[in-house]
Design a protein around this motif. Structure first.
Motif, mmCIF file in Angstrom:
data_model
loop_
_atom_site.group_PDB
_atom_site.id
_atom_site.type_symbol
_atom_site.label_atom_id
_atom_site.label_comp_id
_atom_site.label_asym_id
_atom_site.label_seq_id
_atom_site.Cartn_x
_atom_site.Cartn_y
_atom_site.Cartn_z
ATOM 1 N N ARG A 34 23.484 -6.640 79.042
ATOM 2 C CA ARG A 34 24.281 -7.761 78.522
ATOM 3 C C ARG A 34 24.191 -8.960 79.449
ATOM 4 O O ARG A 34 24.006 -10.091 79.007
ATOM 5 C CB ARG A 34 25.750 -7.350 78.370
ATOM 6 C CG ARG A 34 26.085 -6.662 77.091
ATOM 7 C CD ARG A 34 27.592 -6.611 76.869
ATOM 8 N NE ARG A 34 28.317 -5.962 77.940
ATOM 9 C CZ ARG A 34 28.653 -4.680 77.964
ATOM 10 N NH1 ARG A 34 28.321 -3.899 76.976
ATOM 11 N NH2 ARG A 34 29.331 -4.184 78.978
ATOM 12 N N ALA A 35 24.342 -8.706 80.747
ATOM 13 C CA ALA A 35 24.312 -9.801 81.722
ATOM 14 C C ALA A 35 22.936 -10.473 81.748
ATOM 15 O O ALA A 35 22.850 -11.705 81.822
ATOM 16 C CB ALA A 35 24.668 -9.277 83.112
ATOM 17 N N GLU A 38 22.475 -12.603 78.753
ATOM 18 C CA GLU A 38 23.276 -13.829 78.909
ATOM 19 C C GLU A 38 22.531 -14.861 79.755
ATOM 20 O O GLU A 38 22.557 -16.059 79.441
ATOM 21 C CB GLU A 38 24.634 -13.488 79.536
ATOM 22 C CG GLU A 38 25.499 -14.698 79.848
ATOM 23 C CD GLU A 38 26.049 -15.394 78.612
ATOM 24 O OE1 GLU A 38 26.644 -16.482 78.771
ATOM 25 O OE2 GLU A 38 25.920 -14.864 77.483
ATOM 26 N N TYR A 41 19.934 -16.321 77.560
ATOM 27 C CA TYR A 41 20.589 -17.097 76.509
ATOM 28 C C TYR A 41 20.994 -18.473 77.039
ATOM 29 O O TYR A 41 20.715 -19.504 76.415
ATOM 30 C CB TYR A 41 21.812 -16.319 75.997
ATOM 31 C CG TYR A 41 22.509 -16.957 74.822
ATOM 32 C CD1 TYR A 41 22.027 -16.800 73.540
ATOM 33 C CD2 TYR A 41 23.667 -17.705 75.011
ATOM 34 C CE1 TYR A 41 22.670 -17.366 72.460
ATOM 35 C CE2 TYR A 41 24.320 -18.281 73.932
ATOM 36 C CZ TYR A 41 23.816 -18.111 72.659
ATOM 37 O OH TYR A 41 24.461 -18.694 71.597
ATOM 38 N N GLN A 42 21.637 -18.487 78.197
ATOM 39 C CA GLN A 42 22.087 -19.762 78.765
ATOM 40 C C GLN A 42 20.913 -20.635 79.200
ATOM 41 O O GLN A 42 20.967 -21.866 79.090
ATOM 42 C CB GLN A 42 23.055 -19.519 79.928
ATOM 43 C CG GLN A 42 24.371 -18.879 79.502
ATOM 44 C CD GLN A 42 25.116 -19.668 78.430
ATOM 45 O OE1 GLN A 42 25.038 -20.898 78.332
ATOM 46 N NE2 GLN A 42 25.854 -18.944 77.597
ATOM 47 N N SER A 126 28.659 -18.124 74.418
ATOM 48 C CA SER A 126 28.281 -17.082 75.367
ATOM 49 C C SER A 126 28.147 -15.766 74.627
ATOM 50 O O SER A 126 28.816 -15.541 73.619
ATOM 51 C CB SER A 126 29.349 -16.948 76.460
ATOM 52 O OG SER A 126 29.076 -15.852 77.295
ATOM 53 N N LEU A 127 27.299 -14.887 75.142
ATOM 54 C CA LEU A 127 27.155 -13.558 74.554
ATOM 55 C C LEU A 127 28.247 -12.612 75.043
ATOM 56 O O LEU A 127 28.516 -11.597 74.424
ATOM 57 C CB LEU A 127 25.795 -12.956 74.931
ATOM 58 C CG LEU A 127 24.555 -13.718 74.488
ATOM 59 C CD1 LEU A 127 23.305 -13.012 74.988
ATOM 60 C CD2 LEU A 127 24.526 -13.871 72.984
ATOM 61 N N LEU A 128 28.861 -12.969 76.156
ATOM 62 C CA LEU A 128 29.843 -12.097 76.795
ATOM 63 C C LEU A 128 31.261 -12.450 76.362
ATOM 64 O O LEU A 128 31.578 -13.606 76.091
ATOM 65 C CB LEU A 128 29.724 -12.204 78.316
ATOM 66 C CG LEU A 128 28.329 -11.917 78.876
ATOM 67 C CD1 LEU A 128 28.316 -12.101 80.377
ATOM 68 C CD2 LEU A 128 27.859 -10.533 78.481
ATOM 69 N N TRP A 136 30.944 -7.570 74.481
ATOM 70 C CA TRP A 136 30.291 -8.648 73.740
ATOM 71 C C TRP A 136 31.307 -9.672 73.252
ATOM 72 O O TRP A 136 32.458 -9.352 72.998
ATOM 73 C CB TRP A 136 29.556 -8.079 72.527
ATOM 74 C CG TRP A 136 28.418 -7.192 72.891
ATOM 75 C CD1 TRP A 136 28.383 -5.836 72.831
ATOM 76 C CD2 TRP A 136 27.141 -7.595 73.382
ATOM 77 N NE1 TRP A 136 27.171 -5.379 73.251
ATOM 78 C CE2 TRP A 136 26.383 -6.433 73.592
ATOM 79 C CE3 TRP A 136 26.556 -8.826 73.670
ATOM 80 C CZ2 TRP A 136 25.075 -6.454 74.073
ATOM 81 C CZ3 TRP A 136 25.250 -8.857 74.145
ATOM 82 C CH2 TRP A 136 24.524 -7.687 74.342
ATOM 83 N N ALA A 143 26.533 -11.497 68.539
ATOM 84 C CA ALA A 143 26.188 -11.581 69.963
ATOM 85 C C ALA A 143 25.063 -10.608 70.292
ATOM 86 O O ALA A 143 24.128 -10.944 71.031
ATOM 87 C CB ALA A 143 27.416 -11.298 70.829
ATOM 88 N N ALA A 147 21.309 -11.396 71.668
ATOM 89 C CA ALA A 147 20.812 -10.716 72.875
ATOM 90 C C ALA A 147 19.459 -10.071 72.604
ATOM 91 O O ALA A 147 18.530 -10.190 73.417
ATOM 92 C CB ALA A 147 21.816 -9.675 73.344
#
Length: 184
Positions: A34-35, A38, A41-42, A126-128, A136, A143, A147
């Motif tokens: 996940r991290a 992210e 993604y950013q 954000s995905l988080l 998520w 999300a 990802a």
């Protein structure tokens, strides 16, 4: 013959500890995935670019044609252009695994609807999850889809870590939930 009855067996403390450690490891892999998603993604949302060192582009006279032109008027079949050169910069986008040509990454993003949204600046922030406690962002399925898309792009761009994280994400999506119940 003695009838066999279903009986619940209690796992030994060592076996429970091994299972707990294994699940903890799987959960950590999922958190890492996940991290990492992210971060990609950013980076795609920010779309930070820079121009590389200028490269000299040469162009020369046209090559002589082997085609015979038939018709009215005068046609030249030999190259008469002067040729020359010019300096051009190549725009690169900064991504977690290095610099990539922005036109290449842009065309790859355009080929995928979710990546295209990210490239346009649309999509979720954000995905988080906003609480920072992990998990998520809402809506969870959306999300996770983002990802998967960004990790697939990362793999296509040669990011070896992304391949591992994409596998962990795929496992998490297929397993859906992992839980450990105590049987004490």
């Amino acid at each position: 013959m003695v009838p066999v009855t279903a009986q619940r067996r209690r796992a030994s403390p060592q076996a429970r500890q091994e299972v707990t450690q294994a699940l903890g490891s799987i959960r950590q892999q999922q958190r890492d995935a996940r991290a990492y998603a992210e971060v990609w993604y950013q980076a795609l949302r920010a779309w930070e670019t820079s121009e590389t060192d200028r490269v000299k582009v040469h162009y020369g006279p046209a090559k002589a044609s082997t085609m015979r032109v038939v018709g009215i008027g005068n046609y030249s079949t030999s190259g008469t252009g002067q040729g020359g050169s010019f300096w051009a910069g190549v725009e690169m986008v900064h991504l977690p695994n290095g610099l990539h040509r922005s036109n290449l990454v842009g065309s790859m993003c355009s080929a995928d609807p979710l990546l295209s949204e990210i490239h346009r600046g649309a999509g979720i922030a954000s995905l988080l999850h906003h609480s920072g406690q992990g998990g998520w962002a809402y809506p969870r399925d959306r999300a996770q889809a983002y990802a998967t898309a960004v990790l697939d792009l990362a793999v296509a761009l040669g990011d070896k870590q992304a391949r591992v994280h994409a596998q962990a994400l795929a496992f998490a999506q297929s397993a859906r939930t992992i839980s450990v119940e105590s049987q004490d």
